[in-house]
Scaffold this active site. Structure first.
Site, short mmCIF file in Angstrom:
data_model
loop_
_atom_site.label_atom_id
_atom_site.label_comp_id
_atom_site.label_asym_id
_atom_site.label_seq_id
_atom_site.Cartn_x
_atom_site.Cartn_y
_atom_site.Cartn_z
N ARG A 110 0.01 -0.88 0.06
CA ARG A 110 -0.15 -0.22 0.17
C ARG A 110 0.27 1.09 -0.10
NH1 ARG A 110 -5.27 0.41 -0.53
NH2 ARG A 110 -5.11 2.05 0.52
N LEU A 111 0.53 2.20 -1.08
CA LEU A 111 1.00 4.02 -0.75
C LEU A 111 0.55 4.37 0.52
CD1 LEU A 111 0.78 5.03 -4.17
CD2 LEU A 111 3.38 4.09 -3.16
N ASN B 207 10.92 -0.52 5.54
CA ASN B 207 10.60 -0.98 4.53
C ASN B 207 11.64 -2.45 3.87
OD1 ASN B 207 8.46 -2.11 2.65
ND2 ASN B 207 9.46 -0.49 1.02
N HIS C 33 12.31 -4.18 0.52
CA HIS C 33 12.11 -4.46 -0.82
C HIS C 33 12.83 -5.06 -1.69
CE1 HIS C 33 10.51 -2.79 -4.60
NE2 HIS C 33 11.79 -2.33 -4.89
C1 GAR Z 1 9.26 -9.72 -0.53
O1 GAR Z 1 9.43 -10.37 -1.93
C2 GAR Z 1 9.10 -7.77 -0.29
O2 GAR Z 1 10.76 -7.56 -0.20
C3 GAR Z 1 8.20 -7.57 -1.10
O3 GAR Z 1 7.06 -8.57 -0.35
C4 GAR Z 1 7.38 -9.21 -0.91
C5 GAR Z 1 7.44 -10.04 0.43
O4 GAR Z 1 6.38 -10.95 0.92
N1 GAR Z 1 8.23 -6.19 -1.57
C6 GAR Z 1 8.29 -5.33 -1.83
O5 GAR Z 1 8.02 -5.93 -2.86
C7 GAR Z 1 7.36 -4.00 -1.40
N2 GAR Z 1 7.47 -3.20 -2.79
P1 GAR Z 1 6.64 -11.66 2.18
O6 GAR Z 1 4.54 -11.41 2.66
O7 GAR Z 1 6.11 -13.82 2.05
O8 GAR Z 1 7.35 -11.64 2.85
#
Ligand code: GAR
Length: 215
Positions: free
Chosen positions: A91-92, A111, A113
Protein backbone atom coordinates in the site's frame (compact mmCIF):
# COMPACT_ATOMS: atom_id res chain seq x y z
CA UNK A 1 13.86 -2.91 26.74
CA UNK A 2 13.25 -4.83 23.51
CA UNK A 3 12.34 -2.84 20.42
CA UNK A 4 8.54 -2.82 20.09
CA UNK A 5 7.42 -3.52 16.56
CA UNK A 6 4.15 -3.62 14.64
CA UNK A 7 4.23 -5.53 11.36
CA UNK A 8 2.12 -4.42 8.38
CA UNK A 9 1.81 -7.01 5.64
CA UNK A 10 -0.41 -7.93 2.70
CA UNK A 11 0.54 -11.47 1.73
CA UNK A 12 2.13 -14.78 2.56
CA UNK A 13 4.20 -13.35 5.44
CA UNK A 14 7.56 -15.07 4.99
CA UNK A 15 9.39 -11.95 6.19
CA UNK A 16 7.09 -11.65 9.19
CA UNK A 17 7.92 -15.29 9.97
CA UNK A 18 11.65 -14.64 9.62
CA UNK A 19 11.36 -11.76 12.11
CA UNK A 20 9.33 -13.89 14.55
CA UNK A 21 11.91 -16.70 14.23
CA UNK A 22 14.83 -14.31 14.82
CA UNK A 23 13.18 -13.06 18.02
CA UNK A 24 12.61 -16.66 19.16
CA UNK A 25 16.22 -17.55 18.34
CA UNK A 26 17.46 -14.57 20.38
CA UNK A 27 19.18 -12.88 17.44
CA UNK A 28 16.71 -9.98 17.40
CA UNK A 29 15.95 -8.13 20.62
CA UNK A 30 12.39 -7.11 19.83
CA UNK A 31 8.76 -7.91 20.49
CA UNK A 32 5.98 -7.88 17.92
CA UNK A 33 3.04 -6.05 19.40
CA UNK A 34 0.66 -6.81 16.55
CA UNK A 35 0.34 -7.72 12.90
CA UNK A 36 -1.96 -5.72 10.66
CA UNK A 37 -2.95 -7.03 7.27
CA UNK A 38 -5.01 -5.30 4.57
CA UNK A 39 -5.95 -8.48 2.68
CA UNK A 40 -8.46 -11.06 3.90
CA UNK A 41 -7.18 -14.62 4.33
CA UNK A 42 -3.56 -13.62 3.73
CA UNK A 43 -0.99 -16.16 4.97
CA UNK A 44 0.55 -13.64 7.36
CA UNK A 45 -2.62 -13.78 9.49
CA UNK A 46 -2.11 -17.53 10.11
CA UNK A 47 1.56 -16.94 10.88
CA UNK A 48 0.65 -14.31 13.50
CA UNK A 49 -2.01 -16.55 15.00
CA UNK A 50 0.36 -19.50 15.25
CA UNK A 51 2.88 -17.27 17.02
CA UNK A 52 0.24 -15.93 19.44
CA UNK A 53 0.60 -12.38 18.12
CA UNK A 54 -2.53 -10.17 17.99
CA UNK A 55 -3.56 -9.90 14.34
CA UNK A 56 -5.94 -7.42 12.75
CA UNK A 57 -7.34 -7.80 9.28
CA UNK A 58 -8.32 -4.37 7.97
CA UNK A 59 -9.23 -4.77 4.29
CA UNK A 60 -8.73 -1.68 2.15
CA UNK A 61 -11.08 -2.78 -0.62
CA UNK A 62 -13.76 -0.17 -1.27
CA UNK A 63 -12.31 2.37 1.17
CA UNK A 64 -10.71 5.72 0.34
CA UNK A 65 -7.05 5.67 1.35
CA UNK A 66 -7.35 8.12 4.30
CA UNK A 67 -10.32 6.17 5.69
CA UNK A 68 -8.40 2.90 5.57
CA UNK A 69 -5.31 4.55 7.07
CA UNK A 70 -7.39 5.98 9.92
CA UNK A 71 -8.62 2.45 10.69
CA UNK A 72 -5.07 1.12 10.73
CA UNK A 73 -3.88 3.96 13.00
CA UNK A 74 -6.83 3.32 15.30
CA UNK A 75 -5.84 -0.37 15.61
CA UNK A 76 -2.19 0.59 16.19
CA UNK A 77 -3.14 3.05 18.93
CA UNK A 78 -3.90 0.13 21.26
CA UNK A 79 -0.21 -0.81 21.28
CA UNK A 80 3.11 0.72 22.28
CA UNK A 81 5.02 0.76 19.01
CA UNK A 82 8.58 2.03 18.46
CA UNK A 83 8.79 1.10 14.77
CA UNK A 84 6.38 0.06 12.05
CA UNK A 85 7.81 -2.79 9.99
CA UNK A 86 6.46 -3.10 6.45
CA UNK A 87 6.85 -6.72 5.37
CA UNK A 88 5.32 -6.95 1.93
CA UNK A 89 2.74 -4.25 2.73
CA UNK A 90 1.60 -3.36 -0.76
CA UNK A 91 0.00 0.00 0.00
CA UNK A 92 1.18 3.51 -0.72
CA UNK A 93 1.06 5.55 2.48
CA UNK A 94 0.04 9.19 2.74
CA UNK A 95 2.19 11.68 4.70
CA UNK A 96 -0.70 11.88 7.21
CA UNK A 97 -0.38 8.18 7.98
CA UNK A 98 3.37 8.48 8.55
CA UNK A 99 3.15 11.60 10.71
CA UNK A 100 2.62 9.84 14.10
CA UNK A 101 5.94 8.06 13.46
CA UNK A 102 7.94 11.19 12.62
CA UNK A 103 11.04 11.59 14.70
CA UNK A 104 13.73 14.23 14.16
CA UNK A 105 13.36 14.42 10.41
CA UNK A 106 12.82 10.72 9.68
CA UNK A 107 10.02 8.23 10.16
CA UNK A 108 10.16 5.21 12.47
CA UNK A 109 8.91 3.06 9.63
CA UNK A 110 11.05 0.39 7.91
CA UNK A 111 10.51 -1.41 4.62
CA UNK A 112 12.12 -4.27 2.74
CA UNK A 113 12.32 -4.12 -1.03
CA UNK A 114 13.41 -6.89 -3.41
CA UNK A 115 15.95 -4.94 -5.49
CA UNK A 116 19.01 -2.78 -5.06
CA UNK A 117 17.19 0.53 -4.67
CA UNK A 118 16.98 3.01 -6.31
CA UNK A 119 16.79 0.45 -9.13
CA UNK A 120 13.43 -1.23 -9.71
CA UNK A 121 11.09 0.35 -7.16
CA UNK A 122 7.44 -0.72 -7.18
CA UNK A 123 5.39 -3.81 -6.63
CA UNK A 124 7.43 -6.24 -8.79
CA UNK A 125 11.08 -5.74 -7.91
CA UNK A 126 12.24 -9.30 -8.67
CA UNK A 127 10.28 -9.56 -11.92
CA UNK A 128 11.40 -6.13 -13.14
CA UNK A 129 15.09 -6.81 -12.40
CA UNK A 130 14.97 -10.30 -13.91
CA UNK A 131 13.24 -9.22 -17.13
CA UNK A 132 15.58 -6.23 -17.46
CA UNK A 133 18.39 -8.78 -17.65
CA UNK A 134 20.50 -7.64 -14.69
CA UNK A 135 23.62 -9.63 -13.82
CA UNK A 136 23.41 -8.62 -10.15
CA UNK A 137 20.39 -7.71 -8.09
CA UNK A 138 19.77 -7.52 -4.37
CA UNK A 139 17.64 -6.66 -1.40
CA UNK A 140 17.28 -3.32 0.38
CA UNK A 141 16.05 -2.50 3.89
CA UNK A 142 15.33 1.20 4.24
CA UNK A 143 13.50 3.79 6.26
CA UNK A 144 10.29 4.92 4.66
CA UNK A 145 9.67 8.48 3.53
CA UNK A 146 6.86 10.13 1.58
CA UNK A 147 7.94 8.70 -1.79
CA UNK A 148 7.64 5.10 -2.98
CA UNK A 149 10.59 2.80 -2.06
CA UNK A 150 12.74 5.88 -1.52
CA UNK A 151 13.91 6.56 2.05
CA UNK A 152 17.37 6.26 3.64
CA UNK A 153 18.97 2.86 3.10
CA UNK A 154 19.90 0.86 6.21
CA UNK A 155 21.31 -2.32 4.62
CA UNK A 156 21.65 -3.76 1.15
CA UNK A 157 22.84 -7.15 0.01
CA UNK A 158 23.55 -8.12 -3.57
CA UNK A 159 23.11 -11.52 -5.22
CA UNK A 160 23.88 -12.69 -8.74
CA UNK A 161 21.47 -13.57 -11.46
CA UNK A 162 22.92 -16.80 -12.82
CA UNK A 163 22.74 -17.56 -16.55
CA UNK A 164 20.72 -20.69 -15.76
CA UNK A 165 18.24 -18.91 -13.45
CA UNK A 166 14.52 -19.15 -13.94
CA UNK A 167 12.57 -16.24 -12.46
CA UNK A 168 11.52 -18.56 -9.63
CA UNK A 169 15.11 -19.58 -8.80
CA UNK A 170 16.15 -15.90 -8.90
CA UNK A 171 13.32 -14.96 -6.51
CA UNK A 172 14.11 -17.80 -4.10
CA UNK A 173 17.76 -16.68 -3.90
CA UNK A 174 16.60 -13.15 -3.09
CA UNK A 175 13.99 -14.23 -0.59
CA UNK A 176 16.54 -16.26 1.38
CA UNK A 177 18.58 -13.05 1.65
CA UNK A 178 15.52 -11.02 2.71
CA UNK A 179 14.93 -13.40 5.61
CA UNK A 180 18.44 -12.78 6.95
CA UNK A 181 18.69 -9.10 6.12
CA UNK A 182 15.46 -7.83 7.71
CA UNK A 183 16.12 -9.15 11.24
CA UNK A 184 19.74 -7.92 10.94
CA UNK A 185 18.60 -4.39 10.03
CA UNK A 186 16.06 -4.36 12.85
CA UNK A 187 18.75 -5.41 15.31
CA UNK A 188 20.82 -2.39 14.19
CA UNK A 189 17.86 -0.23 15.19
CA UNK A 190 17.48 -2.11 18.50
CA UNK A 191 21.18 -1.48 19.17
CA UNK A 192 20.74 2.22 18.33
CA UNK A 193 23.41 1.95 15.66
CA UNK A 194 21.76 4.19 13.07
CA UNK A 195 23.01 7.75 12.69
CA UNK A 196 20.96 10.07 10.55
CA UNK A 197 22.94 12.24 8.16
CA UNK A 198 22.28 14.61 5.30
CA UNK A 199 24.17 14.76 2.03
CA UNK A 200 24.17 18.27 0.66
CA UNK A 201 25.14 17.19 -2.87
CA UNK A 202 22.28 14.75 -3.36
CA UNK A 203 20.13 16.72 -0.89
CA UNK A 204 19.09 13.41 0.63
CA UNK A 205 18.94 12.11 4.17
CA UNK A 206 20.97 8.94 4.59
CA UNK A 207 21.83 6.47 7.32
CA UNK A 208 25.29 5.76 8.65
CA UNK A 209 25.66 2.52 10.63
CA UNK A 210 27.84 2.82 13.74
CA UNK A 211 30.27 -0.06 14.31
CA UNK A 212 29.28 -0.54 17.96
CA UNK A 213 25.98 -0.70 19.79
CA UNK A 214 24.95 2.33 21.86
CA UNK A 215 23.80 1.44 25.36
C1 GAR B 1 8.88 -9.63 -0.36
O1 GAR B 1 9.64 -10.11 -1.44
C2 GAR B 1 9.15 -8.15 -0.14
O2 GAR B 1 10.49 -7.78 -0.40
C3 GAR B 1 8.21 -7.55 -1.15
O3 GAR B 1 7.04 -8.31 -1.01
C4 GAR B 1 7.39 -9.64 -0.66
C5 GAR B 1 6.57 -10.06 0.53
O4 GAR B 1 6.77 -11.42 0.82
N1 GAR B 1 7.99 -6.15 -0.91
C6 GAR B 1 7.87 -5.24 -1.88
O5 GAR B 1 7.90 -5.52 -3.05
C7 GAR B 1 7.70 -3.79 -1.39
N2 GAR B 1 7.77 -2.88 -2.47
P1 GAR B 1 6.34 -12.03 2.20
O6 GAR B 1 4.85 -11.72 2.37
O7 GAR B 1 6.59 -13.50 2.05
O8 GAR B 1 7.17 -11.39 3.29
Amino acid sequence: MPLQLAILASGRGSNAKAIIDAIKAGTLDATIQCVICNVENAGVLDIAQQAGIPAHCIPHAGLKRPVHEAQVLEALSAYEVDYLVLAGYMRLMTPGFLLPFKDDGFYRVVNIHPSLLPAFPGANGYEDAFHYGVKVSGVTVHLVDEALDNGPIILQEAFPRLETDSLEAFKQRGLAIEHQLYPKALQLIADKRLCFRYDSVSERAYVEVKTHATT
